[in-house]
Design an enzyme around this catalytic site. Sequence first.
Site, mmCIF file in Angstrom:
data_model
loop_
_atom_site.group_PDB
_atom_site.id
_atom_site.type_symbol
_atom_site.label_atom_id
_atom_site.label_comp_id
_atom_site.label_asym_id
_atom_site.label_seq_id
_atom_site.Cartn_x
_atom_site.Cartn_y
_atom_site.Cartn_z
ATOM 1 N N ARG A 1 0.820 -1.221 0.000
ATOM 2 C CA ARG A 1 0.000 0.000 0.000
ATOM 3 C C ARG A 1 0.850 1.265 0.000
ATOM 4 N NH1 ARG A 1 -5.443 1.194 -0.822
ATOM 5 N NH2 ARG A 1 -5.690 -1.002 -0.253
ATOM 6 N N GLY B 1 -2.245 -4.348 8.273
ATOM 7 C CA GLY B 1 -3.407 -5.186 8.055
ATOM 8 C C GLY B 1 -3.669 -5.466 6.582
ATOM 9 N N ARG C 1 -5.489 -3.989 4.368
ATOM 10 C CA ARG C 1 -5.359 -2.832 3.474
ATOM 11 C C ARG C 1 -3.893 -2.534 3.213
ATOM 12 N NH1 ARG C 1 -4.991 2.831 2.695
ATOM 13 N NH2 ARG C 1 -6.548 3.573 1.192
ATOM 14 N N CYS C 2 -3.079 -2.589 4.263
ATOM 15 C CA CYS C 2 -1.648 -2.326 4.102
ATOM 16 C C CYS C 2 -1.004 -3.295 3.119
ATOM 17 C CB CYS C 2 -0.930 -2.439 5.444
ATOM 18 S SG CYS C 2 -1.369 -1.190 6.663
ATOM 19 N N MET C 3 -1.505 -4.533 3.062
ATOM 20 C CA MET C 3 -0.888 -5.569 2.240
ATOM 21 C C MET C 3 -1.380 -5.568 0.796
ATOM 22 S SD MET C 3 -0.555 -8.983 4.610
ATOM 23 C CE MET C 3 -2.315 -9.286 4.642
#
Length: 421
Positions: A170, A407, A409-411
């Site tokens: 992200r 999390g 979203r970060c990934m």
Amino acid sequence: MSKGLNVHSEIGTLKKVMLHRPGEELLNLTPDDLERLLFDDIPFLQVAQAEHDRFAEILREQGVEVLYLEQLTADAIDAGDCFDEFLDQWIDESGLKGHHARKAVREYMVDLKNTKGTKAFVDKTIAGLRRNEIELPSIGAGSLSELVGADQDSESDLLVDPMPNTYFTRDPFAVVGHGVNLNRMFSVTRNRETMYGKYIFKYHPDYKESPLWYRRDAAFHTEGGDVLNLTAHKLAVGISQRTQASAIDKMAQNMFWGEHADECEIEEIYAFNIPVSRAFMHLDTVFTQIDVDKFTIHPGIMGTLQVFKLTKGAQEGEVKIEEMNDSLENVLNKALGRDDVQLLKCGAGDPVAAAREQWNDGSNTLCVAPGKICVYQRNDVTNDFLYKHGLDLLVVPSAELSRGRGGPRCMSMPFWREDLA
């Protein structure tokens, strides 16, 4: 699937996403290097890969095309015939000192590419290099400056640092509409990751025409976790530990007045001034959108916020700024043109559960379609709370992935979402 990029919201049905499967870079993490490489713990690679594979499988089960950063980069290098350009830049940004050491590393990487292919070469640029993998010149060879440079980090077994944060795709860049913020990241450790985006958006046949709203050689740092697409015309950006206000100024200038401004649909940028702390590292650790009227939030963001609304001015190059001091709920209602936004607290509002599950990114979710979200399995209090509010949960195993402090979203970096009606 069409070429190019199309992301006008956080919740439109996800059709194409870019991930990075954790690799040998995690095997080059040692306790002594954790702080420098921005990790709190060392994930168990075998389990982290199995968890990540399940994450990708869940997305495919929802009809999402999963792309991988390492393969996209390899395809871009081959399509652009730019192997030498990439390798020279990677060596320049690796921190390697001295002609002989750089020459030895270059020869090693060329041989790797020739024998195992471009994808294996890209994987190795992410994994890093240990000293015992390269035959370096003996003491007495080369110049004094080279010997000093080679010796100054001699306590480390690493010759070139790994990039263990790469599975958080992200942050190095952010897709906004049909274009990209190619970021200059907060830390030197992570800024090397933005190289891969540079080559994808410069040479990859499917993405090389994408306009850049921000460039990695800019003077100020910004990261993709601070960028949320509220609508096709409205963008939220965090002023945070990792994104400077001056970077948002530059972003707005490029979007409203830059060389590709006629291709940018953003009309309003909402800059959220959030606390500078690990718990509030990025805007998406504070809140993420999960439905047309619902957001997951960190309870610590409740209360009055300082938010700045940036819009295009009447004069050439002018950006108008309006300060808003209001609650998150009211700001989001105004930005979305609604009056019914619901803020669902991480940990269901329980302060102990919230602190524990925020540490494991309980409010950092990836929306696959309105009301359907990927969440980490370990955040059971938050997940139960979301389920009771009508959300459809896609549960990702997370015992090891969560050790990187990011999390779902970060990934993930969405490349294509269906537009909302």
